[in-house]
Design a protein around this motif. Structure first.
Motif, PDB file in Angstrom:
ATOM      1  N   GLN A   1      37.688  30.114  30.362  1.00 35.05           N
ATOM      2  CA  GLN A   1      38.184  31.484  30.336  1.00 35.05           C
ATOM      3  C   GLN A   1      37.694  32.266  31.553  1.00 35.05           C
ATOM      4  O   GLN A   1      38.454  33.025  32.163  1.00 35.05           O
ATOM      5  N   SER A   2      36.441  32.087  31.945  1.00 37.00           N
ATOM      6  CA  SER A   2      35.932  32.809  33.113  1.00 37.00           C
ATOM      7  C   SER A   2      36.566  32.268  34.400  1.00 37.00           C
ATOM      8  O   SER A   2      36.780  33.027  35.353  1.00 37.00           O
ATOM      9  N   GLN A   3      36.872  30.995  34.437  1.00 36.69           N
ATOM     10  CA  GLN A   3      37.546  30.443  35.608  1.00 36.69           C
ATOM     11  C   GLN A   3      38.974  30.975  35.718  1.00 36.69           C
ATOM     12  O   GLN A   3      39.426  31.320  36.816  1.00 36.69           O
ATOM     13  N   ILE A   4      39.666  31.061  34.592  1.00 40.26           N
ATOM     14  CA  ILE A   4      41.027  31.612  34.608  1.00 40.26           C
ATOM     15  C   ILE A   4      40.990  33.085  34.999  1.00 40.26           C
ATOM     16  O   ILE A   4      41.799  33.544  35.808  1.00 40.26           O
TER      17      ILE A   4
ATOM     18  N   SER B   1      38.709  34.566  36.832  1.00 38.59           N
ATOM     19  CA  SER B   1      38.381  34.613  38.260  1.00 38.59           C
ATOM     20  C   SER B   1      39.608  34.284  39.110  1.00 38.59           C
ATOM     21  O   SER B   1      39.866  34.935  40.127  1.00 38.59           O
ATOM     22  N   PHE B   2      40.357  33.276  38.678  1.00 42.44           N
ATOM     23  CA  PHE B   2      41.567  32.906  39.416  1.00 42.44           C
ATOM     24  C   PHE B   2      42.579  34.048  39.415  1.00 42.44           C
ATOM     25  O   PHE B   2      43.149  34.390  40.451  1.00 42.44           O
ATOM     26  N   LEU B   3      42.810  34.669  38.271  1.00 42.04           N
ATOM     27  CA  LEU B   3      43.780  35.761  38.188  1.00 42.04           C
ATOM     28  C   LEU B   3      43.324  36.997  38.979  1.00 42.04           C
ATOM     29  O   LEU B   3      44.151  37.686  39.580  1.00 42.04           O
ATOM     30  N   VAL B   4      42.027  37.247  38.992  1.00 41.24           N
ATOM     31  CA  VAL B   4      41.515  38.369  39.787  1.00 41.24           C
ATOM     32  C   VAL B   4      41.743  38.107  41.272  1.00 41.24           C
ATOM     33  O   VAL B   4      42.140  39.000  42.025  1.00 41.24           O
ATOM     34  N   THR B   5      41.533  36.874  41.717  1.00 39.82           N
ATOM     35  CA  THR B   5      41.753  36.574  43.129  1.00 39.82           C
ATOM     36  C   THR B   5      43.243  36.560  43.473  1.00 39.82           C
ATOM     37  O   THR B   5      43.619  36.877  44.600  1.00 39.82           O
ATOM     38  N   VAL B   6      44.107  36.209  42.506  1.00 42.74           N
ATOM     39  CA  VAL B   6      45.552  36.327  42.740  1.00 42.74           C
ATOM     40  C   VAL B   6      45.899  37.800  42.969  1.00 42.74           C
ATOM     41  O   VAL B   6      46.653  38.146  43.883  1.00 42.74           O
ATOM     42  N   TYR B   7      45.343  38.678  42.140  1.00 38.37           N
ATOM     43  CA  TYR B   7      45.547  40.113  42.318  1.00 38.37           C
ATOM     44  C   TYR B   7      45.005  40.564  43.672  1.00 38.37           C
ATOM     45  O   TYR B   7      45.618  41.377  44.365  1.00 38.37           O
ATOM     46  N   GLY B   8      43.854  40.030  44.073  1.00 37.90           N
ATOM     47  CA  GLY B   8      43.300  40.338  45.393  1.00 37.90           C
ATOM     48  C   GLY B   8      44.230  39.904  46.514  1.00 37.90           C
ATOM     49  O   GLY B   8      44.359  40.584  47.537  1.00 37.90           O
ATOM     50  N   GLY B   9      44.900  38.774  46.326  1.00 34.21           N
ATOM     51  CA  GLY B   9      45.884  38.318  47.314  1.00 34.21           C
ATOM     52  C   GLY B   9      47.054  39.281  47.419  1.00 34.21           C
ATOM     53  O   GLY B   9      47.565  39.542  48.520  1.00 34.21           O
ATOM     54  N   PHE B  10      47.488  39.844  46.283  1.00 37.02           N
ATOM     55  CA  PHE B  10      48.532  40.872  46.307  1.00 37.02           C
ATOM     56  C   PHE B  10      48.077  42.079  47.116  1.00 37.02           C
ATOM     57  O   PHE B  10      48.820  42.618  47.943  1.00 37.02           O
ATOM     58  N   ILE B  11      46.849  42.507  46.884  1.00 32.67           N
ATOM     59  CA  ILE B  11      46.302  43.675  47.599  1.00 32.67           C
ATOM     60  C   ILE B  11      46.217  43.375  49.091  1.00 32.67           C
ATOM     61  O   ILE B  11      46.553  44.224  49.929  1.00 32.67           O
ATOM     62  N   LEU B  12      45.785  42.181  49.457  1.00 35.40           N
ATOM     63  CA  LEU B  12      45.724  41.815  50.880  1.00 35.40           C
ATOM     64  C   LEU B  12      47.109  41.810  51.514  1.00 35.40           C
ATOM     65  O   LEU B  12      47.276  42.226  52.664  1.00 35.40           O
ATOM     66  N   GLY B  13      48.115  41.357  50.777  1.00 34.01           N
ATOM     67  CA  GLY B  13      49.484  41.382  51.296  1.00 34.01           C
ATOM     68  C   GLY B  13      49.968  42.804  51.531  1.00 34.01           C
ATOM     69  O   GLY B  13      50.591  43.098  52.552  1.00 34.01           O
ATOM     70  N   ALA B  14      49.679  43.698  50.582  1.00 32.48           N
ATOM     71  CA  ALA B  14      50.077  45.100  50.749  1.00 32.48           C
ATOM     72  C   ALA B  14      49.332  45.732  51.917  1.00 32.48           C
ATOM     73  O   ALA B  14      49.913  46.504  52.693  1.00 32.48           O
ATOM     74  N   LEU B  15      48.064  45.395  52.080  1.00 30.55           N
ATOM     75  CA  LEU B  15      47.285  45.912  53.202  1.00 30.55           C
ATOM     76  C   LEU B  15      47.850  45.410  54.529  1.00 30.55           C
ATOM     77  O   LEU B  15      47.959  46.173  55.502  1.00 30.55           O
ATOM     78  N   TYR B  16      48.249  44.145  54.564  1.00 25.44           N
ATOM     79  CA  TYR B  16      48.860  43.576  55.764  1.00 25.44           C
ATOM     80  C   TYR B  16      50.159  44.314  56.110  1.00 25.44           C
ATOM     81  O   TYR B  16      50.385  44.673  57.264  1.00 25.44           O
ATOM     82  N   ASP B  17      51.006  44.548  55.099  1.00 23.31           N
ATOM     83  CA  ASP B  17      52.255  45.274  55.346  1.00 23.31           C
ATOM     84  C   ASP B  17      51.996  46.699  55.807  1.00 23.31           C
ATOM     85  O   ASP B  17      52.703  47.216  56.664  1.00 23.31           O
ATOM     86  N   PHE B  18      50.979  47.343  55.236  1.00 24.62           N
ATOM     87  CA  PHE B  18      50.646  48.704  55.659  1.00 24.62           C
ATOM     88  C   PHE B  18      50.281  48.738  57.141  1.00 24.62           C
ATOM     89  O   PHE B  18      50.789  49.577  57.896  1.00 24.62           O
ATOM     90  N   PHE B  19      49.415  47.847  57.572  1.00 21.56           N
ATOM     91  CA  PHE B  19      49.026  47.831  58.980  1.00 21.56           C
ATOM     92  C   PHE B  19      50.191  47.425  59.878  1.00 21.56           C
ATOM     93  O   PHE B  19      50.309  47.896  61.004  1.00 21.56           O
TER      94      PHE B  19
ATOM     95  N   MET C   1      33.858  40.927  41.753  1.00 18.54           N
ATOM     96  CA  MET C   1      34.375  41.313  40.439  1.00 18.54           C
ATOM     97  C   MET C   1      34.770  40.083  39.603  1.00 18.54           C
ATOM     98  O   MET C   1      34.700  40.136  38.379  1.00 18.54           O
ATOM     99  N   SER C   2      35.165  39.014  40.249  1.00 22.19           N
ATOM    100  CA  SER C   2      35.640  37.860  39.478  1.00 22.19           C
ATOM    101  C   SER C   2      34.490  36.964  39.030  1.00 22.19           C
ATOM    102  O   SER C   2      34.429  36.569  37.873  1.00 22.19           O
ATOM    103  N   ASN C   3      33.581  36.622  39.948  1.00 24.34           N
ATOM    104  CA  ASN C   3      32.499  35.702  39.550  1.00 24.34           C
ATOM    105  C   ASN C   3      31.247  35.888  40.411  1.00 24.34           C
ATOM    106  O   ASN C   3      30.580  34.918  40.743  1.00 24.34           O
ATOM    107  N   TYR C   4      30.935  37.104  40.768  1.00 24.74           N
ATOM    108  CA  TYR C   4      29.702  37.431  41.499  1.00 24.74           C
ATOM    109  C   TYR C   4      29.551  36.620  42.783  1.00 24.74           C
ATOM    110  O   TYR C   4      28.486  36.099  43.095  1.00 24.74           O
ATOM    111  N   ILE C   5      30.629  36.487  43.512  1.00 27.05           N
ATOM    112  CA  ILE C   5      30.708  35.814  44.817  1.00 27.05           C
ATOM    113  C   ILE C   5      30.231  34.364  44.731  1.00 27.05           C
ATOM    114  O   ILE C   5      29.625  33.827  45.635  1.00 27.05           O
ATOM    115  N   ASP C   6      30.492  33.737  43.636  1.00 24.73           N
ATOM    116  CA  ASP C   6      30.263  32.302  43.498  1.00 24.73           C
ATOM    117  C   ASP C   6      31.552  31.617  43.944  1.00 24.73           C
ATOM    118  O   ASP C   6      32.524  31.563  43.204  1.00 24.73           O
ATOM    119  N   LEU C   7      31.543  31.119  45.171  1.00 23.46           N
ATOM    120  CA  LEU C   7      32.776  30.605  45.758  1.00 23.46           C
ATOM    121  C   LEU C   7      33.186  29.283  45.125  1.00 23.46           C
ATOM    122  O   LEU C   7      32.393  28.344  45.038  1.00 23.46           O
TER     123      LEU C   7
END
Length: 151
Positions: free
Chosen positions: A6-9, A11-29, A64-70
């Motif tokens: 459950q924590s892995q899922i 973490s994965f979904l939080v990073t997917v959301y982070g990827g969305f945010i990075l895409g929007a940031l890229y489009d903004f710039f 936020m997803s897993n305390y920077i445990d890569l």
């Protein structure tokens, strides 16, 4: 430390959301660079700012997803989120950013025009008599050789 499925899922979904945010940031710039028509040196500075902000966003979502445990799925999540954003929402969000930025620029141009109009009127008011006196003096002194420039 034991990491549950459950924590892995999560973490994965939080990073997917982070990827969305990075895409929007890229489009903004990208929209900022297109609308402002930046020169080469400023594009480099804006790219550096983008990467600094992106690094902060990535670190925030990893914390936020897993305390920077890569984990490998974190990188896959960011990549998947960015690709989903790029193929599904990028055109729509870019259009919205373009309209918002154009509206902001038009507003500031209109506000500057309103603010500087009195100053322009005062300058024009004093410029006409000054130009009239300058032309009178020029006409009077054109017959004296001392005031002519050397040839």
């Amino acid at each position: 430390m034991v990491i549950t499925i459950q924590s892995q899922i999560y973490s994965f979904l939080v990073t997917v959301y982070g990827g969305f945010i990075l895409g929007a940031l890229y489009d903004f710039f990208r929209v900022v660079q297109k609308i402002l028509r930046l020169k080469r040196g400023l594009v480099t500075a804006v790219d550096i700012i983008f990467w600094l902000i992106s690094t902060g966003v990535i670190l925030y979502f990893l914390y936020m997803s897993n305390y920077i445990d890569l984990r490998f799925y974190n990188f896959l999540g960011f990549l998947l989120g960015f690709l989903l954003y790029y193929f599904l929402l990028s055109d729509f969000i870019t259009e919205i950013f373009t309209k918002i930025m154009t509206g902001i620029i038009l507003f500031f141009r209109f506000a500057a025009e309103i603010l500087f109009k009195p100053f322009v009127a005062v300058i024009c008011f004093f410029k006409r008599p000054f130009d009239f006196i300058k032309n009178l003096i020029k006409e009077e002194f054109k017959y004296f050789k001392i005031f002519k420039g050397k040839k």
